[in-house]
Design an enzyme around this catalytic site. Structure first.
Site, PDB file in Angstrom:
ATOM      1  N   ALA A   1       0.677  -1.151   0.090  1.00 39.22           N
ATOM      2  CA  ALA A   1       0.285   0.026   0.128  1.00 39.22           C
ATOM      3  C   ALA A   1       0.823   1.181  -0.020  1.00 39.22           C
ATOM      4  O   ALA A   1       0.326   2.395   0.146  1.00 39.22           O
ATOM      5  CB  ALA A   1      -0.781  -0.110   1.249  1.00 39.22           C
ATOM      6  N   CYS A   2       2.095   1.185  -0.268  1.00 40.58           N
ATOM      7  CA  CYS A   2       3.110   2.337  -0.224  1.00 40.58           C
ATOM      8  C   CYS A   2       3.532   2.365  -1.647  1.00 40.58           C
ATOM      9  O   CYS A   2       3.827   1.797  -2.417  1.00 40.58           O
ATOM     10  CB  CYS A   2       4.267   1.954   0.639  1.00 40.58           C
ATOM     11  N   ILE A   3       3.704   3.949  -1.661  1.00 41.81           N
ATOM     12  CA  ILE A   3       3.991   4.283  -3.177  1.00 41.81           C
ATOM     13  C   ILE A   3       5.061   5.424  -3.056  1.00 41.81           C
ATOM     14  O   ILE A   3       5.351   6.337  -3.890  1.00 41.81           O
ATOM     15  CB  ILE A   3       2.820   5.064  -4.052  1.00 41.81           C
TER      16      ILE A   3
END
Length: 330
Positions: free
Chosen positions: A179-181
């Site tokens: 869920a990390c960008i």
């Protein structure tokens, strides 16, 4: 520039561990327990301290059943009473803090009331920071009995410095989570080479490391242990359960739960400095079943490693396969 970064970069899918001669008759004879701080837990796995992964109800269940947990920091006004409620039940308290000025007031309130959590995690996206070091010093001065984890970091230099400044453990991983960008928004992070980052950090670590992010399969837990992790923090694989926070959503007859990153627009309530995203993860039923499966797979890993406990995994050889096995080309 550190010569550590002349090493070849690799991630979980790039590595296969090499079996040793087995010495146990059944995987059930393998011991997956791990000591972290003053307590021993069933497995070296901790759910991510994200609001979409853990809440008080789940934290209570985990503590009651021999698992480590870290409560998130996104309802700061509830933390003092959370600690009191956990202690009243005879359970350990494990909380997260940030580095805002108000957090110093919170630490003061804990010290004043003598409400001492057994575990504190300084939860900052870029943990190799002067302000994190200041918070380490403050917590160690006011709450010296608490076991203090600091993070997140990506380099051996960061691990060495945070340990020297007083951290009891360090959390490794900048942006490798599903869920990390961070790597897309900033160009920085350990996305795509998280396991190599863990390996580099373990070369200098003298205290426990928590590998945070990038876990996609149960076998990645064993790989994390091989490359130096004492604990493995898992987000998306431990979201989506009956006990997990988040709404249940049905689409085309399939059931999902919401999952979002700690730096997402959902978490922040506004679009600004966003480094996380929201997604749906398949509904997985009871988290107990998932944790038992992780333990059983880790027992099998210990058997393949030729030992009786987690220490055996730390000694096995490995090969870099560069995704050939995972892509079906093997």
């Amino acid at each position: 520039m550190s010569n550590y970064f002349s090493m070849e970069a690799f991630d979980y899918d790039d590595i296969q561990l090499v079996p040793n001669k087995g010495i146990i008759k059944s995987r059930h004879d393998a011991d997956t327990s791990i000591k972290f701080g003053s307590r021993t837990f069933k497995i070296p796995v901790v759910p991510a301290n994200m609001e979409s992964v853990i809440d008080e109800k789940l934290a209570t269940w985990l503590a009651q059943n021999g698992y480590y947990y870290v409560m998130h920091r996104f309802q700061p006004e509830t933390r003092l009473d959370f600690i009191k409620r956990m202690h009243k039940k005879g359970l350990f308290a494990s909380i997260s803090v940030g580095i805002k000025d108000s957090e110093y007031d919170f630490i003061d309130s804990l010290a004043k009331e003598n409400v001492i959590p057994e575990y504190i995690t300084i939860d900052v996206a870029h943990g190799h920071s002067t302000y994190v070091i200041d918070m380490i010093h403050y917590i160690k001065e006011k709450l010296s009995e608490s076991f203090l984890t600091a993070g997140n970091v990506a380099t051996p230099e960061a691990v060495r410095e945070l340990e020297q400044e007083g951290a009891d453990a360090t959390k490794v991983g900048v942006g490798p989570g599903k869920a990390c960008i961070t790597k897309l928004k900033t160009g920085f992070g350990t996305g795509g080479w998280q396991l190599a980052a863990l390996r580099m950090c373990s070369k200098v670590a003298t205290k426990p490391l928590i590998a945070d992010g990038g876990i996609r399969h149960n076998g990645d837990i064993a790989k994390s242990v091989r490359f130096g992790a004492t604990m493995v923090m898992i987000g998306s694989m431990l979201a989506g359960h009956e006990e997990s926070p988040g709404n249940i959503i049905k689409i085309d007859g399939k059931t999902y739960k919401q999952y979002w990153g700690s730096a997402s627009e959902v978490q922040k309530g506004a679009y600004g400095n966003v480094e996380g995203k929201q997604m749906l993860v398949p509904y997985r039923g009871s988290i107990s079943d998932t944790l038992i499966e992780m333990q059983q797979d880790l027992q099998s890993s210990i058997s393949y490693a030729g030992g009786r406990d987690l220490n055996a995994i730390k000694l096995v050889d490995y090969v870099i396969v560069k995704n050939t096995i995972m892509n079906g080309d093997y």
